[in-house]
Design a protein around this motif. Structure first.
Motif, PDB file in Angstrom:
ATOM      1  N   LEU A 114       0.822  -1.208   0.000  1.00 20.33           N
ATOM      2  CA  LEU A 114       0.000   0.000   0.000  1.00 20.33           C
ATOM      3  C   LEU A 114       0.859   1.263   0.000  1.00 20.33           C
ATOM      4  O   LEU A 114       0.525   2.240  -0.680  1.00 20.33           O
ATOM      5  N   THR A 115       1.951   1.256   0.759  1.00 20.11           N
ATOM      6  CA  THR A 115       2.808   2.450   0.778  1.00 20.11           C
ATOM      7  C   THR A 115       3.452   2.673  -0.587  1.00 20.11           C
ATOM      8  O   THR A 115       3.629   3.820  -1.002  1.00 20.11           O
ATOM      9  N   VAL A 116       3.769   1.582  -1.279  1.00 20.21           N
ATOM     10  CA  VAL A 116       4.303   1.721  -2.637  1.00 20.21           C
ATOM     11  C   VAL A 116       3.238   2.283  -3.564  1.00 20.21           C
ATOM     12  O   VAL A 116       3.503   3.150  -4.404  1.00 20.21           O
ATOM     13  N   LEU A 117       1.993   1.800  -3.407  1.00 27.18           N
ATOM     14  CA  LEU A 117       0.887   2.278  -4.237  1.00 27.18           C
ATOM     15  C   LEU A 117       0.592   3.750  -3.970  1.00 27.18           C
ATOM     16  O   LEU A 117       0.350   4.530  -4.903  1.00 27.18           O
ATOM     17  N   TRP A 118       0.598   4.138  -2.693  1.00 26.86           N
ATOM     18  CA  TRP A 118       0.248   5.508  -2.313  1.00 26.86           C
ATOM     19  C   TRP A 118       1.377   6.504  -2.547  1.00 26.86           C
ATOM     20  O   TRP A 118       1.146   7.626  -2.977  1.00 26.86           O
ATOM     21  N   PHE A 119       2.607   6.106  -2.223  1.00 27.09           N
ATOM     22  CA  PHE A 119       3.734   7.053  -2.241  1.00 27.09           C
ATOM     23  C   PHE A 119       4.806   6.716  -3.266  1.00 27.09           C
ATOM     24  O   PHE A 119       5.791   7.451  -3.385  1.00 27.09           O
ATOM     25  N   GLY A 120       4.644   5.611  -3.978  1.00 24.86           N
ATOM     26  CA  GLY A 120       5.663   5.222  -4.942  1.00 24.86           C
ATOM     27  C   GLY A 120       6.962   4.851  -4.241  1.00 24.86           C
ATOM     28  O   GLY A 120       6.961   4.247  -3.168  1.00 24.86           O
ATOM     29  N   THR A 121       8.073   5.225  -4.847  1.00 22.87           N
ATOM     30  CA  THR A 121       9.384   4.927  -4.254  1.00 22.87           C
ATOM     31  C   THR A 121       9.974   6.148  -3.555  1.00 22.87           C
ATOM     32  O   THR A 121      11.183   6.226  -3.356  1.00 22.87           O
ATOM     33  N   SER A 122       9.115   7.090  -3.185  1.00 22.88           N
ATOM     34  CA  SER A 122       9.587   8.328  -2.563  1.00 22.88           C
ATOM     35  C   SER A 122      10.014   8.102  -1.120  1.00 22.88           C
ATOM     36  O   SER A 122       9.731   7.056  -0.511  1.00 22.88           O
ATOM     37  N   ALA A 194      12.280  -2.446   9.376  1.00 26.35           N
ATOM     38  CA  ALA A 194      11.191  -2.051   8.476  1.00 26.35           C
ATOM     39  C   ALA A 194      11.703  -1.260   7.285  1.00 26.35           C
ATOM     40  O   ALA A 194      11.271  -1.482   6.151  1.00 26.35           O
ATOM     41  N   VAL A 195      12.621  -0.326   7.526  1.00 26.56           N
ATOM     42  CA  VAL A 195      13.079   0.515   6.414  1.00 26.56           C
ATOM     43  C   VAL A 195      13.887  -0.297   5.407  1.00 26.56           C
ATOM     44  O   VAL A 195      13.756  -0.110   4.192  1.00 26.56           O
ATOM     45  N   VAL A 196      14.706  -1.209   5.882  1.00 28.92           N
ATOM     46  CA  VAL A 196      15.492  -2.034   4.959  1.00 28.92           C
ATOM     47  C   VAL A 196      14.576  -2.971   4.182  1.00 28.92           C
ATOM     48  O   VAL A 196      14.736  -3.162   2.969  1.00 28.92           O
ATOM     49  N   ALA A 197      13.576  -3.553   4.874  1.00 25.95           N
ATOM     50  CA  ALA A 197      12.635  -4.450   4.197  1.00 25.95           C
ATOM     51  C   ALA A 197      11.831  -3.708   3.140  1.00 25.95           C
ATOM     52  O   ALA A 197      11.585  -4.234   2.048  1.00 25.95           O
ATOM     53  N   ALA A 198      11.422  -2.478   3.455  1.00 26.43           N
ATOM     54  CA  ALA A 198      10.656  -1.681   2.490  1.00 26.43           C
ATOM     55  C   ALA A 198      11.474  -1.389   1.250  1.00 26.43           C
ATOM     56  O   ALA A 198      10.937  -1.347   0.130  1.00 26.43           O
ATOM     57  N   GLU A 199      12.773  -1.196   1.413  1.00 26.75           N
ATOM     58  CA  GLU A 199      13.646  -0.896   0.278  1.00 26.75           C
ATOM     59  C   GLU A 199      13.809  -2.093  -0.658  1.00 26.75           C
ATOM     60  O   GLU A 199      14.125  -1.925  -1.837  1.00 26.75           O
ATOM     61  N   TYR A 200      13.589  -3.301  -0.140  1.00 22.77           N
ATOM     62  CA  TYR A 200      13.676  -4.480  -1.000  1.00 22.77           C
ATOM     63  C   TYR A 200      12.597  -4.452  -2.079  1.00 22.77           C
ATOM     64  O   TYR A 200      12.784  -4.979  -3.172  1.00 22.77           O
ATOM     65  N   ILE A 201      11.455  -3.834  -1.751  1.00 18.29           N
ATOM     66  CA  ILE A 201      10.303  -3.895  -2.647  1.00 18.29           C
ATOM     67  C   ILE A 201      10.086  -2.599  -3.421  1.00 18.29           C
ATOM     68  O   ILE A 201       9.877  -2.613  -4.631  1.00 18.29           O
TER      69      ILE A 201
END
Length: 251
Positions: A114-122, A194-201
């Motif tokens: 959802l964060t990728v959908l809402w905010f992209g890779t920002s 969390a931040v490192v995991a989010a960067e994987y996707i």
């Protein structure tokens, strides 16, 4: 600190590292593993040395730390504020309690799509995700710590003419400080993961992106070197939070 204690602090960690490296090298030798499966400690060390001279590597670290510190700061401040409110006021506890209990069991990683959908890779998406990972730990820790504050202290505050917000800040928050400091260390660990995991996707830069790109190129040495850097930075961040918390408690 005695000389023996100093030696223990220096020698014992070295022994532990030597054991890990020995098992690592022994596993490669025993099973005859190829470099692409598991490189040797020396190969990983050489890769890490090369990364230290790469400006892109430092840029990735800077991005990850920026996402982490912004999200952690927002999550901690919001979590402490809500935790004080829930801990002090029963009506707030009745209203917010069920929502907090339900949402804190939704792991941060479930929000990544959802964060990728809402905010992209920002930057914003990663900051929001880290803040989410941190905020509920701080709310629960703060509220539980405040619930154990000695009631006599509150009565003294009332007798001294303190306003409710002064009692919350000068009595509740002060008395709950050790537990809050401990909670902040646990929250920071989850936030960093969390931040490192989010960067994987969903990210365009960061340590997670570096490891993902290396794995797609079958560059196992860089993957392991990146993992080691993530662990070292996490340990340093935890230590810094402990130092800051100690200074706050002794203030």
């Amino acid at each position: 600190m005695s000389r023996m204690q100093v030696l223990d602090r220096l020698v014992l960690p070295v022994i532990g590292a030597a054991i890990v490296l020995g098992i690592w090298q022994g596993t490669i030798a025993y099973y005859g593993l190829a470099r692409i499966v598991l490189p040797t400690p020396l190969e990983v060390a050489n890769t890490l040395w090369k990364l230290l001279g790469n400006s892109g590597f430092w840029h990735d670290i800077q991005i990850s730390l920026k996402e982490f510190f912004l999200g952690c700061l927002i999550g901690c401040l919001l979590g402490i504020a809500v935790g004080v409110l829930v801990g002090v006021r029963q009506d707030a506890r009745m209203v917010l309690g069920p929502v907090i209990e339900a949402m804190r069991f939704i792991v941060p990683f479930a929000w990544i799509p959802l964060t990728v959908l809402w905010f992209g890779t920002s930057l914003t998406g990663k900051v929001v995700l880290v803040a989410y990972a941190v905020v509920f730990i701080m709310i629960v820790t703060t509220a539980r710590a405040i619930a154990t504050v000695e009631p006599t202290l509150m009565r003294i505050g009332v007798m001294l003419g303190m306003r409710p917000w002064e009692i919350a800040l000068k009595i509740h928050l002060r008395a709950a400080a050790p537990a809050i400091a401990s909670g902040a260390k646990a929250a920071a660990a989850v936030g960093w993961i969390a931040v490192v995991a989010a960067e994987y996707i969903g990210a365009s830069a960061g340590l997670g992106v570096m490891i993902t790109n290396a794995s797609m190129s079958l560059d196992t040495s860089t993957v392991i070197a990146g993992m080691i850097v993530i662990g070292i930075i996490g340990a340093v961040v935890s230590w810094l939070i402990g130092v800051i918390a100690g200074a706050w408690l002794n203030h």
